[in-house]
Design an enzyme around this catalytic site. Structure first.
Site, PDB file in Angstrom:
ATOM      1  N   SER A  98       0.815  -1.204   0.000  1.00 15.83           N
ATOM      2  CA  SER A  98       0.000   0.000   0.000  1.00 15.83           C
ATOM      3  C   SER A  98       0.860   1.269   0.000  1.00 15.83           C
ATOM      4  O   SER A  98       1.744   1.396  -0.836  1.00 15.83           O
ATOM      5  CB  SER A  98      -0.954  -0.068   1.194  1.00 15.83           C
ATOM      6  OG  SER A  98      -2.063   0.733   0.949  1.00 15.83           O
ATOM      7  N   HIS A 158      -7.477  -5.818  -0.083  1.00 16.90           N
ATOM      8  CA  HIS A 158      -6.251  -5.030   0.073  1.00 16.90           C
ATOM      9  C   HIS A 158      -5.499  -5.535   1.309  1.00 16.90           C
ATOM     10  O   HIS A 158      -5.922  -5.286   2.440  1.00 16.90           O
ATOM     11  CB  HIS A 158      -6.698  -3.575   0.272  1.00 16.90           C
ATOM     12  CG  HIS A 158      -5.600  -2.576   0.359  1.00 16.90           C
ATOM     13  ND1 HIS A 158      -4.850  -2.211  -0.726  1.00 16.90           N
ATOM     14  CD2 HIS A 158      -5.132  -1.847   1.400  1.00 16.90           C
ATOM     15  CE1 HIS A 158      -3.968  -1.289  -0.362  1.00 16.90           C
ATOM     16  NE2 HIS A 158      -4.121  -1.056   0.931  1.00 16.90           N
TER      17      HIS A 158
HETATM   18  C1  GTR Z   1      -5.359   4.687   1.589  1.00 18.39           C
HETATM   19  C2  GTR Z   1      -4.698   5.425   0.475  1.00 18.39           C
HETATM   20  C3  GTR Z   1      -3.950   4.471  -0.416  1.00 18.39           C
HETATM   21  C4  GTR Z   1      -3.106   3.484   0.366  1.00 18.39           C
HETATM   22  C5  GTR Z   1      -3.762   3.029   1.661  1.00 18.39           C
HETATM   23  C6  GTR Z   1      -2.808   2.362   2.671  1.00 18.39           C
HETATM   24  O1  GTR Z   1      -6.060   5.556   2.431  1.00 18.39           O
HETATM   25  O2  GTR Z   1      -5.693   6.089  -0.254  1.00 18.39           O
HETATM   26  O3  GTR Z   1      -3.145   5.182  -1.345  1.00 18.39           O
HETATM   27  O4  GTR Z   1      -1.884   4.019   0.616  1.00 18.39           O
HETATM   28  O5  GTR Z   1      -4.364   4.060   2.352  1.00 18.39           O
HETATM   29  O6  GTR Z   1      -1.640   2.694   2.749  1.00 18.39           O
HETATM   30  O7  GTR Z   1      -3.297   1.518   3.414  1.00 18.39           O
END
Ligand code: GTR
Length: 429
Positions: free
Chosen positions: A267, A408
């Site tokens: 992420s 995710h």
């Molecule tokens: C979200 C963000 C993403 C990603 C994610 C994370 O809020 O929009 O780009 O980085 O967090 O890091 O878990």
């Protein structure tokens, strides 16, 4: 504003970064048919229009592309050296039921009378007879979250609040112990002959917009300084830089083969691992897991998270120059495929998850396709397929990719592929 300050002070919301005004950001598009036609800039074309004719021309093209990406996206890291010292490592043999040698090392990054402590959690296989290749990456919840071991100290650094009250007043609690264990798969890593080095990312730079005074930024700034220049680094740059300083230290670690370090991140930390791999060629292999916008996903697709959204929600992550491309992606002299190409000839693995539409899995795959010509030119190999592979069908050339079912996250399946990819590229060396 007053209510906002109260919420921040109470720890109910993390910081001003969570309070950015997103009202001007259009809702995310998830419909492929609504993507505007776009042309990706050719990474093999110099700024003056000349084409890279052979591998010999690449270093010159790479340095101008690197300059562009540095200035326009991640921001410049400071060139001034810092002093790095380490406390005596705390060593535990036979950790994790005998599987591992564990070391806790606190580094001190010092400059101008400031000291930023960075804590490394290091596991290497107990049965190793020499230096081992490692995976190295930043974690979200503190080193005590990476395994269930009871004797890893809780991180003392600032932490983002979370839903289940395991962070109180921006500090970790015992509830976080082991909370990231499924993401790190330490047993699997060790049993396959690799070590793991991990660091809580908030040690390096707390993840909120404080005006660049805390974390590693503090080493280079006068406290009276306000704002930053358009090409100055942000937090993603800080995290990547912290990985590099930790790698400086690891050069002399007798358990680790510092020429075989796979830098991995998930992420926002996948954005950081990609930038670390670009900015520091000592990283032998790069893994960007669900890295999305600002990572491996093609920005021009504007699917899921966009440049405008990310620069608004997280104004401290990238350089100010990156904001020029809010709803203006067509003007970017590069795109995510250029980031991947900048790692060439070193191997890059990109991983997506089916339900992670915010990070645009297809856009993540397409950056491997877009970087492929650079890899072919330099290594004769690239990404083995041109069409997005089916679920759970990893492809591995000099570039690798998979998409798996699910959310995710980083799961055991992902690690099976990272290890296979590292076996192919690091173990065979
Ligand atoms: C979200 C963000 C993403 C990603 C994610 C994370 O809020 O929009 O780009 O980085 O967090 O890091 O878990």
């Amino acid at each position: 504003m007053k209510r906002l300050r109260i919420l921040i002070a109470s720890g109910l919301i993390a910081s001003p970064c969570l309070a950015q005004d997103l009202s001007k950001v259009p809702p995310a598009n998830y419909d492929e048919s609504k993507i505007k036609p776009y042309t990706l800039p050719d990474p093999l074309q110099f700024n003056d229009g000349r084409k890279v004719g052979s591998a010999k021309d690449w270093p010159a093209r790479r340095s101008e592309l690197l300059e562009t990406v540095t200035r326009e996206m991640f921001g410049r890291m400071p060139k001034e050296p810092v002093e790095i010292s380490a406390d005596t490592p705390l060593i535990k043999k036979g950790a994790l039921g005998g599987l591992a040698k564990r070391k806790l090392v606190t580094l001190h990054l010092k400059r101008n009378g400031k000291d930023v402590p960075v804590e490394l959690l290091i596991y290497t296989p107990s049965q190793a007879t020499g230096k081992v290749p490692i995976f190295m990456g930043l974690n979200f919840n503190g080193n005590q979250a990476v395994t269930n071991e009871a004797d890893i100290p809780l991180t003392k650094s600032w932490m983002r609040p979370n839903k289940n009250n395991s962070v109180i007043q921006n500090r970790a609690t015992e509830k976080l112990r082991g909370s990231e264990a499924t993401r790190w798969q330490v047993e699997k890593i060790l049993k396959n002959g690799y070590g793991l080095v991990t660091i809580y990312y908030g040690n390096i730079d707390p993840d909120f917009d404080d005006g660049f005074h805390n974390g590693v930024h503090s080493l280079f700034r006068d406290p009276s300084q306000k704002g930053r220049s358009d090409d100055e680094w942000g937090s993603v740059g800080g995290w990547a830089w912290g990985l590099s300083r930790s790698l400086d230290y690891l050069q002399n670690d007798t358990d680790i083969d510092a020429s075989k370090v796979a830098v991995i991140g998930h992420s926002r930390l996948g954005k950081a691992s990609l930038w670390a791999g670009i900015s520091d060629p000592r990283f032998a292999l790069v893994i960007a897991n669900n890295s999305g916008c600002g990572g491996a996903a093609i920005e021009r697709r504007e699917i899921g998270e966009t440049v405008f959204r990310i620069n608004t929600a997280f104004p401290h992550w990238f350089s100010q120059n990156f904001r020029k491309y809010n709803q203006n992606e067509d003007k970017m002299p590069f795109d995510a495929h250029s980031l991947v190409a900048l790692v060439a000839p070193r191997p890059v693995y990109i991983a997506s998850a089916e339900k992670d539409t915010w990070a645009d899995p297809k856009g993540e795959f397409l950056s491997a396709v877009g970087a492929d010509p650079v890899y072919r030119l330099l290594t004769g190999d690239g990404i083995p397929v041109k069409e997005m592979p089916a679920l759970s069908t990893p492809v591995m050339g000099q570039l690798g990719y998979h998409i798996r079912p699910g959310e995710h996250d980083v799961v055991a399946y992902d690690w099976d592929q990272f290890i296979a990819f590292a076996d192919k590229h690091l173990k065979s060396k």
